[in-house]
Write a protein that holds these residues in place. Structure first.
Motif, PDB file in Angstrom:
ATOM      1  N   GLY A   7      23.513 -10.612   5.633  1.00 49.78           N
ATOM      2  CA  GLY A   7      22.523 -11.980   5.876  1.00 49.78           C
ATOM      3  C   GLY A   7      23.270 -13.240   5.884  1.00 49.78           C
ATOM      4  O   GLY A   7      24.617 -13.031   5.765  1.00 49.78           O
ATOM      5  N   TRP A   8      22.565 -14.172   5.741  1.00 46.83           N
ATOM      6  CA  TRP A   8      23.312 -15.596   5.795  1.00 46.83           C
ATOM      7  C   TRP A   8      23.172 -16.308   4.528  1.00 46.83           C
ATOM      8  O   TRP A   8      23.556 -17.459   4.431  1.00 46.83           O
ATOM      9  CB  TRP A   8      22.999 -16.614   7.091  1.00 46.83           C
ATOM     10  N   GLY A   9      22.713 -15.662   3.517  1.00 47.33           N
ATOM     11  CA  GLY A   9      22.370 -16.465   2.129  1.00 47.33           C
ATOM     12  C   GLY A   9      21.461 -17.043   1.858  1.00 47.33           C
ATOM     13  O   GLY A   9      21.449 -17.936   0.737  1.00 47.33           O
ATOM     14  N   ALA A  10      20.266 -16.886   2.290  1.00 48.03           N
ATOM     15  CA  ALA A  10      19.002 -17.654   2.301  1.00 48.03           C
ATOM     16  C   ALA A  10      18.264 -16.855   1.249  1.00 48.03           C
ATOM     17  O   ALA A  10      17.848 -15.590   1.484  1.00 48.03           O
ATOM     18  CB  ALA A  10      18.277 -18.046   3.621  1.00 48.03           C
ATOM     19  N   PRO A  11      17.360 -17.616   0.259  1.00 47.86           N
ATOM     20  CA  PRO A  11      16.453 -16.918  -0.404  1.00 47.86           C
ATOM     21  C   PRO A  11      15.323 -16.220   0.102  1.00 47.86           C
ATOM     22  O   PRO A  11      14.798 -15.048  -0.095  1.00 47.86           O
ATOM     23  CB  PRO A  11      15.902 -17.864  -1.352  1.00 47.86           C
ATOM     24  N   GLU A  23      15.315 -14.406   2.816  1.00 43.77           N
ATOM     25  CA  GLU A  23      15.695 -12.902   3.403  1.00 43.77           C
ATOM     26  C   GLU A  23      15.400 -12.138   2.376  1.00 43.77           C
ATOM     27  O   GLU A  23      14.815 -11.071   2.653  1.00 43.77           O
ATOM     28  CB  GLU A  23      17.349 -12.919   3.564  1.00 43.77           C
ATOM     29  N   LYS A  24      15.688 -12.206   1.133  1.00 42.80           N
ATOM     30  CA  LYS A  24      15.220 -11.276  -0.120  1.00 42.80           C
ATOM     31  C   LYS A  24      13.956 -10.939  -0.105  1.00 42.80           C
ATOM     32  O   LYS A  24      13.282 -10.112  -0.512  1.00 42.80           O
ATOM     33  CB  LYS A  24      16.003 -11.685  -1.483  1.00 42.80           C
ATOM     34  N   GLU A  31      21.820  -3.726  -1.536  1.00 42.50           N
ATOM     35  CA  GLU A  31      22.934  -4.709  -1.768  1.00 42.50           C
ATOM     36  C   GLU A  31      22.927  -5.652  -0.677  1.00 42.50           C
ATOM     37  O   GLU A  31      23.011  -5.419   0.689  1.00 42.50           O
ATOM     38  CB  GLU A  31      24.146  -3.798  -1.621  1.00 42.50           C
ATOM     39  N   ILE A  32      22.692  -6.927  -1.178  1.00 38.64           N
ATOM     40  CA  ILE A  32      22.658  -7.838  -0.201  1.00 38.64           C
ATOM     41  C   ILE A  32      24.038  -8.833   0.027  1.00 38.64           C
ATOM     42  O   ILE A  32      24.493  -9.159  -1.189  1.00 38.64           O
ATOM     43  CB  ILE A  32      21.608  -8.948  -0.331  1.00 38.64           C
ATOM     44  N   VAL A  33      24.695  -8.775   1.119  1.00 33.68           N
ATOM     45  CA  VAL A  33      25.964  -9.396   1.389  1.00 33.68           C
ATOM     46  C   VAL A  33      25.841 -10.617   2.385  1.00 33.68           C
ATOM     47  O   VAL A  33      25.129 -10.423   3.238  1.00 33.68           O
ATOM     48  CB  VAL A  33      26.947  -8.442   1.975  1.00 33.68           C
ATOM     49  N   ASN A  34      26.477 -11.651   2.069  1.00 29.60           N
ATOM     50  CA  ASN A  34      26.545 -12.888   2.996  1.00 29.60           C
ATOM     51  C   ASN A  34      27.425 -12.725   4.049  1.00 29.60           C
ATOM     52  O   ASN A  34      28.837 -12.639   3.754  1.00 29.60           O
ATOM     53  CB  ASN A  34      26.685 -14.069   2.119  1.00 29.60           C
ATOM     54  N   GLY A  63      27.585 -14.563   6.887  1.00 34.85           N
ATOM     55  CA  GLY A  63      27.655 -15.754   7.573  1.00 34.85           C
ATOM     56  C   GLY A  63      27.346 -15.588   9.313  1.00 34.85           C
ATOM     57  O   GLY A  63      26.317 -14.713   9.488  1.00 34.85           O
TER      58      GLY A  63
END
Length: 329
Positions: A140-144, A146-147, A165-168, A170
């Motif tokens: 993803g792009w690192g926004a709360p 998303e989770k 596993e959530i990975v940024n 970009g």
């Protein structure tokens, strides 16, 4: 000295000529009002109506000279909210969060009527439902947000988001990410899904709207700020009249609209633009009575979902977050 005198004479002659033009010190070209509209991302078929309006002279018909610009590091919402751009491409989710924080940005038209996004993966991964997200890596792009969306969908199947596993990643391309250890990512079918078809890459998509009507929000939208609405409503109205004609053109003539976008942005893949434009043509207005129209219940539903999932500190005043006031009748 003679060169200076000659320049002075030319300047005075030009000044006199300008003074004879309707007595207002402007020429016909300069009578157009300069405006900027900032995109949310690199140009794509979400933006076609803007490029059509510019190419076909719809903005000029309304007395406007509109420059389409890229967002840069500041981002479209920040530029629009601060008045550094007059209009911008945004999203309902971003405007909802912004208004809770006191940012005076307002949605003035829905570019696409329904949320066409979802969590996509290569077919070989066999991810066909939120339950299958467990044990996988999401890029993803690192926004709360998303989770929270993942959690909301997974709870419906008694699955645990903590097992994802959530990975940024970009702005890494979806297809590149899929071959670099990422199992699934959030995409818009109208661009990346269509691209998968052209690449002959079989993918599975878990659409948000299949699991909650509250996630059928407007994405993307056109936005401006409250000051523009209050102080220059006529310009907002003229801008939307031209843009509406641009998107209506794209609905009725997707091939011609695609050609206009390709000519304006030569770096785009022509085959992708044409295929995407054809797919999106029926999605812009869809079941709405007119292009761009928004419903209060859609804004309220999504805001309540965000609040329920701890993404908002308070409920949104939805009536002030959007308006249909400036759309053509």
């Amino acid at each position: 000295m003679k060169k200076w005198l000659f320049s002075l004479i030319i300047f005075l002659l030009l000044l006199g000529g300008c003074g004879n033009d309707k007595g207002n010190g402007t020429n016909q070209e300069n009578e157009l009002k300069d405006l900027t509209v900032v995109l949310d991302w690199t140009p794509n078929t979400n933006h076609t109506g803007l490029y059509v309006a510019k190419d076909q002279g719809y903005f000029e018909e309304e007395g406007l000279n509109v420059e389409i610009i890229m967002p840069g590091e500041a981002g479209a919402d920040q530029l629009v909210a601060s008045g550094k751009a007059d209009f911008g491409v945004s999203y309902q989710e971003a405007i909802t969060e912004a208004r809770i924080q006191g940012v005076p940005i307002v949605s003035i038209a829905a570019i696409i009527q329904h949320n066409t996004s979802g969590f996509a993966s290569l077919k070989e991964k066999n991810i066909t439902s939120p339950k299958d997200f467990e044990g996988k890596t999401y890029g993803g792009w690192g926004a709360p947000l998303e989770k929270a969306v993942l959690d909301s969908l997974m709870k419906q199947e008694n699955a645990d988001v903590e097992k994802v596993e959530i990975v940024n990643i970009g702005d890494t391309d979806f297809f590149t990410a899929m071959h670099q250890g990422i199992d699934f990512a959030w995409i818009y079918y109208g661009w990346t899904g269509v691209e998968a078809e052209l690449r002959n890459e079989e993918i599975n998509i878990v659409y948000l709207t299949d699991y909650s009507e509250k996630l059928d929000y407007y994405t993307p939208v056109l936005a401006t700020n409250e000051e523009m609405i209050e102080n220059d409503p006529e310009t907002v109205k003229k801008f939307l009249k031209a843009v509406t004609k641009g998107y209506e053109f794209a609905i009725e003539k997707p091939d011609e609209a695609a050609d206009i976008l390709i000519e304006a942005v030569p770096d785009l893949d022509p085959d992708l633009v044409k295929a995407s434009q054809k797919w999106l043509a029926s999605k812009y207005q869809d079941d709405a009575p007119r292009w761009g129209e928004q419903k209060l219940e859609v804004w309220e539903n999504y805001a309540s979902w965000m609040f329920e999932n701890g993404l908002l500190d308070e409920m949104l005043d939805a009536e002030n977050a959007f308006t249909n006031e400036f759309l053509p009748e």
